[in-house]
Write a protein that holds these residues in place. Structure first.
Motif, PDB file in Angstrom:
ATOM      1  N   SER A 121       0.821  -1.216   0.000  1.00  0.00           N
ATOM      2  CA  SER A 121       0.000   0.000   0.000  1.00  0.00           C
ATOM      3  C   SER A 121       0.851   1.260   0.000  1.00  0.00           C
ATOM      4  O   SER A 121       0.738   2.099   0.869  1.00  0.00           O
ATOM      5  CB  SER A 121      -0.873   0.004   1.257  1.00  0.00           C
ATOM      6  N   ASP A 122       1.695   1.359  -0.998  1.00  0.00           N
ATOM      7  CA  ASP A 122       2.564   2.508  -1.063  1.00  0.00           C
ATOM      8  C   ASP A 122       1.920   3.557  -1.976  1.00  0.00           C
ATOM      9  O   ASP A 122       1.753   3.334  -3.173  1.00  0.00           O
ATOM     10  CB  ASP A 122       3.912   2.023  -1.607  1.00  0.00           C
ATOM     11  N   PRO A 123       1.531   4.742  -1.434  1.00  0.00           N
ATOM     12  CA  PRO A 123       0.819   5.728  -2.241  1.00  0.00           C
ATOM     13  C   PRO A 123       1.649   6.201  -3.431  1.00  0.00           C
ATOM     14  O   PRO A 123       1.100   6.485  -4.497  1.00  0.00           O
ATOM     15  CB  PRO A 123       0.556   6.882  -1.273  1.00  0.00           C
ATOM     16  N   GLY A 124       2.966   6.260  -3.279  1.00  0.00           N
ATOM     17  CA  GLY A 124       3.835   6.699  -4.378  1.00  0.00           C
ATOM     18  C   GLY A 124       3.697   5.755  -5.561  1.00  0.00           C
ATOM     19  O   GLY A 124       3.528   6.172  -6.703  1.00  0.00           O
ATOM     20  N   GLN A 125       3.747   4.452  -5.274  1.00  0.00           N
ATOM     21  CA  GLN A 125       3.646   3.464  -6.347  1.00  0.00           C
ATOM     22  C   GLN A 125       2.271   3.483  -6.983  1.00  0.00           C
ATOM     23  O   GLN A 125       2.102   3.260  -8.171  1.00  0.00           O
ATOM     24  CB  GLN A 125       3.931   2.051  -5.814  1.00  0.00           C
ATOM     25  N   LEU A 126       1.261   3.746  -6.133  1.00  0.00           N
ATOM     26  CA  LEU A 126      -0.098   3.789  -6.647  1.00  0.00           C
ATOM     27  C   LEU A 126      -0.232   4.930  -7.659  1.00  0.00           C
ATOM     28  O   LEU A 126      -0.905   4.802  -8.673  1.00  0.00           O
ATOM     29  CB  LEU A 126      -1.065   3.980  -5.470  1.00  0.00           C
ATOM     30  N   ALA A 127       0.468   6.040  -7.381  1.00  0.00           N
ATOM     31  CA  ALA A 127       0.427   7.176  -8.312  1.00  0.00           C
ATOM     32  C   ALA A 127       1.071   6.780  -9.643  1.00  0.00           C
ATOM     33  O   ALA A 127       0.588   7.154 -10.718  1.00  0.00           O
ATOM     34  CB  ALA A 127       1.144   8.382  -7.695  1.00  0.00           C
ATOM     35  N   VAL A 128       2.148   5.990  -9.573  1.00  0.00           N
ATOM     36  CA  VAL A 128       2.811   5.538 -10.806  1.00  0.00           C
ATOM     37  C   VAL A 128       1.847   4.645 -11.598  1.00  0.00           C
ATOM     38  O   VAL A 128       1.694   4.762 -12.819  1.00  0.00           O
ATOM     39  CB  VAL A 128       4.096   4.735 -10.461  1.00  0.00           C
ATOM     40  N   LEU A 129       1.161   3.772 -10.871  1.00  0.00           N
ATOM     41  CA  LEU A 129       0.206   2.875 -11.504  1.00  0.00           C
ATOM     42  C   LEU A 129      -0.933   3.668 -12.155  1.00  0.00           C
ATOM     43  O   LEU A 129      -1.335   3.402 -13.286  1.00  0.00           O
ATOM     44  CB  LEU A 129      -0.334   1.923 -10.421  1.00  0.00           C
ATOM     45  N   ASP A 130      -1.429   4.664 -11.429  1.00  0.00           N
ATOM     46  CA  ASP A 130      -2.484   5.544 -11.963  1.00  0.00           C
ATOM     47  C   ASP A 130      -2.073   6.153 -13.289  1.00  0.00           C
ATOM     48  O   ASP A 130      -2.812   6.119 -14.261  1.00  0.00           O
ATOM     49  CB  ASP A 130      -2.720   6.715 -10.993  1.00  0.00           C
ATOM     50  N   ARG A 131      -0.859   6.722 -13.300  1.00  0.00           N
ATOM     51  CA  ARG A 131      -0.398   7.404 -14.512  1.00  0.00           C
ATOM     52  C   ARG A 131      -0.307   6.422 -15.675  1.00  0.00           C
ATOM     53  O   ARG A 131      -0.750   6.715 -16.788  1.00  0.00           O
ATOM     54  CB  ARG A 131       0.986   8.047 -14.266  1.00  0.00           C
ATOM     55  N   ALA A 132       0.228   5.240 -15.398  1.00  0.00           N
ATOM     56  CA  ALA A 132       0.404   4.250 -16.474  1.00  0.00           C
ATOM     57  C   ALA A 132      -0.953   3.807 -17.015  1.00  0.00           C
ATOM     58  O   ALA A 132      -1.136   3.671 -18.225  1.00  0.00           O
ATOM     59  CB  ALA A 132       1.203   3.061 -15.953  1.00  0.00           C
ATOM     60  N   VAL A 133      -1.928   3.629 -16.128  1.00  0.00           N
ATOM     61  CA  VAL A 133      -3.243   3.164 -16.574  1.00  0.00           C
ATOM     62  C   VAL A 133      -3.963   4.265 -17.350  1.00  0.00           C
ATOM     63  O   VAL A 133      -4.535   4.020 -18.409  1.00  0.00           O
ATOM     64  CB  VAL A 133      -4.093   2.665 -15.376  1.00  0.00           C
ATOM     65  N   PHE A 134      -3.902   5.506 -16.844  1.00  0.00           N
ATOM     66  CA  PHE A 134      -4.538   6.621 -17.571  1.00  0.00           C
ATOM     67  C   PHE A 134      -3.917   6.772 -18.965  1.00  0.00           C
ATOM     68  O   PHE A 134      -4.621   7.021 -19.943  1.00  0.00           O
ATOM     69  CB  PHE A 134      -4.371   7.938 -16.808  1.00  0.00           C
ATOM     70  N   ALA A 135      -2.607   6.612 -19.050  1.00  0.00           N
ATOM     71  CA  ALA A 135      -1.938   6.761 -20.355  1.00  0.00           C
ATOM     72  C   ALA A 135      -2.452   5.682 -21.311  1.00  0.00           C
ATOM     73  O   ALA A 135      -2.711   5.956 -22.490  1.00  0.00           O
ATOM     74  CB  ALA A 135      -0.423   6.657 -20.183  1.00  0.00           C
ATOM     75  N   GLU A 136      -2.627   4.476 -20.803  1.00  0.00           N
ATOM     76  CA  GLU A 136      -3.087   3.387 -21.670  1.00  0.00           C
ATOM     77  C   GLU A 136      -4.541   3.610 -22.086  1.00  0.00           C
ATOM     78  O   GLU A 136      -4.922   3.340 -23.228  1.00  0.00           O
ATOM     79  CB  GLU A 136      -2.898   2.046 -20.944  1.00  0.00           C
ATOM     80  N   ILE A 137      -5.366   4.151 -21.175  1.00  0.00           N
ATOM     81  CA  ILE A 137      -6.754   4.452 -21.533  1.00  0.00           C
ATOM     82  C   ILE A 137      -6.777   5.492 -22.654  1.00  0.00           C
ATOM     83  O   ILE A 137      -7.460   5.332 -23.663  1.00  0.00           O
ATOM     84  CB  ILE A 137      -7.546   4.978 -20.302  1.00  0.00           C
ATOM     85  N   ALA A 138      -5.979   6.539 -22.479  1.00  0.00           N
ATOM     86  CA  ALA A 138      -5.950   7.610 -23.486  1.00  0.00           C
ATOM     87  C   ALA A 138      -5.494   7.049 -24.831  1.00  0.00           C
ATOM     88  O   ALA A 138      -6.061   7.372 -25.880  1.00  0.00           O
ATOM     89  CB  ALA A 138      -5.013   8.725 -23.017  1.00  0.00           C
TER      90      ALA A 138
END
Ligand code: HEM
Length: 349
Positions: A131-148
């Motif tokens: 549950s590392d918030p920093g890593q979660l932010a990295v995951l968020d960015r990667a997923v949003f980029a793939e959605i776009a």
């Protein structure tokens, strides 16, 4: 606000509770309190018709076709893992197991893990400690980029992965899901699926390492034995709890409960009851031999009723292929480190 929580340890109550439909009990409301790092708008946390629609959408991607499509991928991922294991030396299997399950979840949820955008998501998932918030932010960015990227290039609605299903879904009014909703569902699925299959595989390796005869029987492909190993591993080490919230007053086992009461089903407590399982702490796959099934409501690692885990067959299938592949290549044995002093396992955080 005061809340009533009950811990359920009676199989009969479990059976009755799981038989209640969405008109009588909510699971999303209960999961909300147990959610960990599961994102807000996703199948686990919805109730009612919103839940049914979403569940249909993703569960469709976890059946036959996806499993068969997954089989080669599972064996390749396991072989890669096995090649990285240092034969003859002591090592912890967990990190490499986590990589494999992250890989498999990426495949299920996004499609080919080696495709450009997916690779970034997979890497973020690998590196994601609980549950590392920093890593979660990295995951968020990667997923949003793939959605776009997929929104721009077009989505194949018939592709086997969950993200394609979510991106091509329309609500009753014809609207698409918002990017944020797709992101929440995708991340929750990958994290929840990867954490639980990691736990299952790692515990199975832990138990098998103490049981060379079981390894031999797996290697010999004794019919049904792999399934019993997995069933017994999930009995001893169920990775997840199940919760329900009552929508109306109900009574269970002579207790009258108000609407709004939460019931928490704790598999570990039930799975280790002496009256339900002989020698409950022992790892004994044969207790699940044909004709010796435990009573209904006493084996529940996947929850039950309409909310039962839709990933169960997939997890089971992946675990079976993985374990067979592992014992084909290795004799696994437990390293027994002698401890003289006892220290806190988590490093006194
Ligand atoms: C060993 C592996 C797994 C275990 C033990 C497990 C366990 C569970 C449990 C206990 C629940 C709650 C069920 C209930 O409330 O009655 C659940 C729900 C769910 N699981 Fe799993 N799970 C596993 C693997 C997976 C995988 C691989 C996926 C797929 C990505 C997955 C997706 C889900 C989803 C979407 C739900 C929500 C279902 C709903 O609310 O309708 N699970 N799981």
């Amino acid at each position: 606000m005061q809340q009533t929580w009950l811990v359920v340890t009676e199989p009969e109550v479990v059976r009755e509770l799981f038989a209640r439909g969405p008109e009588a009990v909510d699971a999303g409301q209960a999961n909300f309190h147990l959610r960990g790092n599961v994102r807000l708008r996703n199948t686990f946390l919805f109730d009612g018709s919103e839940h049914l629609d979403r569940r249909r959408l993703i569960a469709g991607r976890m059946r036959g076709r996806s499993m068969i499509a997954n089989a080669d991928h599972v064996t390749e991922a396991i072989d890669r893992m096995a090649e990285s294991w240092p034969a003859g030396r002591r090592f912890a299997a967990l990190p490499s197991v986590r990589r494999v399950t992250s890989d498999l979840m990426t495949h299920l949820v996004l499609g080919d893990p080696d495709a450009d955008g997916n690779r970034a998501v997979r890497r973020a998932l690998w590196d994601h400690p609980a549950s590392d918030p920093g890593q979660l932010a990295v995951l968020d960015r990667a997923v949003f980029a793939e959605i776009a990227r997929r929104r721009a290039t077009g989505t194949n609605a018939r592709a086997a992965d969950c993200m394609s299903a979510l991106l091509s879904a329309r609500t009753n009014s014809g609207a698409m899901l918002a990017d944020r909703d797709v992101r929440d569902e995708v991340i929750s699925l990958m994290l929840a699926g990867a954490q639980k299959t990691t736990a299952l595989l790692a515990w199975a390796i832990h138990e098998l390492a103490r049981d060379p005869v079981a390894q031999e029987r797996l290697r010999a492909r004794e019919p049904g034995f792999a399934d019993r190993v997995i069933t017994e591993t999930l009995r001893l080490h169920p990775p997840h709890l199940t919760g329900r919230r009552l929508r109306e007053p109900m009574s269970f086992d002579g207790h009258d409960l108000p609407a709004g009461a939460f019931l928490l089903v704790t598999p570990t407590t039930i799975h280790r009851r002496k009256d339900l399982y002989d020698d409950p702490k022992a790892f004994r796959p044969d207790r699940f031999d044909v004709g010796r099934k435990p009573p209904v409501g006493s084996w529940l690692p996947y929850g039950g009723g309409v909310r039962r885990c839709p990933g169960a067959s997939l997890a089971h299938f992946e675990a079976r292929l993985s374990l067979e592949r592992i014992v084909d290549r290795f004799d696994v044995s437990a390293s027994r480190r002698r401890r003289i002093s006892v220290t806190p396992r988590t490093g006194a955080r």
